[in-house]
Design a protein around this motif. Sequence first.
Motif: not given
Length: 192
Positions: A1-6, A28-32, A72-76
């Motif tokens: 899983m890839v965590n993406i920040a936009i 794919v997770n748009i996390k933040l 890091r806390n959001h594992e981006i």
Amino acid sequence: MVNIAIFVSGSGSNCENIIRYFSNRNDVNIKLVISNRADAYALVRAKNLNVESVVIPKSDFGKQTEVLNLLRNHEINFIVLAGFLLMIPDWLINAYPRRMINLHPALLPKFGGKGMYGHHVHEAVKAAGETETGMTVHWVSNVCDGGEIIEQFRTPLTPNDTPDTIADKEHVLEMEHFPQIIERVLQAEKLI
């Protein structure tokens, strides 16, 4: 899983388009969503789509430890700049090598660099009498709009085009292609 920040600064139409494109994926997770402006409409779009958002004002964006801890806390593990108007500091580029891309609303290397954002780009394209414009997705480097080009898409212009119609034509390309480019980059980098 890839965590993406936009990262965004404005209305967030690309941000919303990206979130929707990846909304039903399990890889794919748009996390933040991060904005440097509290009044950016992109924050409303993120909230409406149940994506967490954070405001980091320009005055705080240089706080390396705080920004990196947030990511890091959001594992981006991947960052997408979608209308983000601040220069990215070297320490953040170094923390995300080949893990940060930017969308530019012109065909780089033309019409890039300091001051070339938003409507300024389209006004410059018109003033130069260009017969085409387009969008560029590139790796983020420590040179403004100077990173290695990943993909470009073009659209023709006519002498009757105004900066507003140039912007509209270019925006159609962004809506059509940007999420797919992100997906191809993630695949090429073996993140998905």
